[in-house]
Design an enzyme around this catalytic site. Structure first.
Site: not given
Length: 348
Positions: A18-19, A154, A315
């Site tokens: 994932g990111y 975030c 974030n």
């Protein structure tokens, strides 16, 4: 706590595809005291990490590891979905001495509050007390030697850091309204039709007009009465919060500045940005891309007896992966900036 300050720490990332997992890979591959040995992904097992995270080309030959094939590690980062992480913690606890969770499952102390904001029963409430909140600016002492760490969300991190000095000084009386703005990466790499380019581009979508999940984290951390909404904006990275708070007493701008300086003057990753002139007079997430900084600032409306507190961060870094590594550095007794010194870019 075993003393690992003098040796390389073996690290794994569950959800490395994932990111946030990609940012953890990027940071840990450059960390002088960490060896990334297990980028875990069930769906991509056997495929190259740099095939999914192309910014890592030439930096690693690692391939994703299936969960059952992951080796034991010193530290394991859980970059896994909300509601799923709590079911897998017990399984992974036996594979690593330190767990750092980046999901929401261990952020809230009250299972009833978790149920209200995430729409599901917490299946491991007995483990909630084991997790230290992974926000160094508020929990540095508890992070030293902690084996279970939960990294805040975030926008929650930005709002907590923006509001906490005011709350701690007793300057806020009444409900605080938090307006959060977030780039598309906040939806994760598996986002659905709502985040297709054709739907997201050019949009400023109010996806949570009230009761955003991070509202509970901000209230828990500051003790304030908080209401929070959130808007998706035309950006990939970045989170910004604008917090409107009624003042408990008359206060002047120099006093507000002093309150923030006393709280954050020695913090390595919090900068006070509240200027009268210039292009970047208040915190702006654009110039924080890739960095572990959270900028905080304020504006005073003396006539209305209100202060506007602003926070901004990347974030995926200070809002997730970078903050997690900062917590690891503290836990291990390493210099806090180690591996996360990148200052961001300008222009971008």
């Amino acid at each position: 706590m075993s003393d690992t300050r003098e040796r390389v720490v073996r690290a794994g990332i569950v959800g490395a595809n994932g990111y946030i997992g990609g940012e953890l890979c990027r940071i840990l591959l450059g960390h002088p005291h960490v060896e990334l040995v297990a980028p875990v992904s069930r769906s991509l097992a056997g495929k190259r990490v740099d095939g999914v995270h192309p910014n890592l080309r030439g930096l690693t030959d690692l391939t994703f590891t299936a969960p059952d094939d992951a080796p034991d590690c010193d530290v394991l980062f859980l970059a896994t979905p909300h509601r799923e992480t709590m079911a897998m913690v017990s399984r992974w606890a036996g594979r690593a001495g330190v767990l750092i969770d980046l999901s929401a499952d261990f952020r809230l102390r009250d299972p009833a509050v978790y149920r209200r904001y995430y729409g599901a029963e917490h299946t491991a409430p007995e483990l909630l007390a084991e997790f230290v909140t992974g926000l160094p600016e508020r929990h540095r002492k508890e992070l030293v030697g902690a084996d279970r760490i939960s990294v805040p969300g975030c926008m929650a991190t930005a709002a907590i850091l923006a509001l906490y000095p005011l709350a701690a000084a007793g300057l806020i009386a009444g409900r605080v309204s938090v307006d959060g703005r977030i780039g598309s990466s906040g939806s994760g790499s598996g986002a659905g039709p709502m985040n297709l380019h054709a739907e997201r581009s050019g949009a400023m979508r109010v996806f949570a007009p009230l009761g955003h999940r991070h509202e509970a984290e901000v209230a828990q951390a500051t003790g304030l009465d908080v209401t929070m909404g959130a808007t998706g904006v035309e950006a990939v990275r970045g989170a910004q919060v604008v917090c409107r708070a009624p003042l408990a007493t008359e206060v002047r701008e120099p006093e507000l500045r002093r309150v923030y300086r006393e709280c954050y003057g020695d913090e390595p990753f919090v900068r006070i940005v509240a200027q009268r002139r210039g292009l970047y007079r208040l915190p702006e997430p654009k110039i924080l891309s890739g960095s572990n900084f959270c900028d905080v600032g304020f504006a005073l409306d003396a006539e209305r007896g209100e202060v506007v507190a602003v926070g901004a961060l990347d974030n995926l870094v200070k809002g997730a992966a970078g903050n997690a590594v900062q917590c690891l550095n503290i836990r291990q007794g390493w210099p806090e900036r180690l591996g996360i010194e990148f200052p961001g870019l300008h222009p971008l």
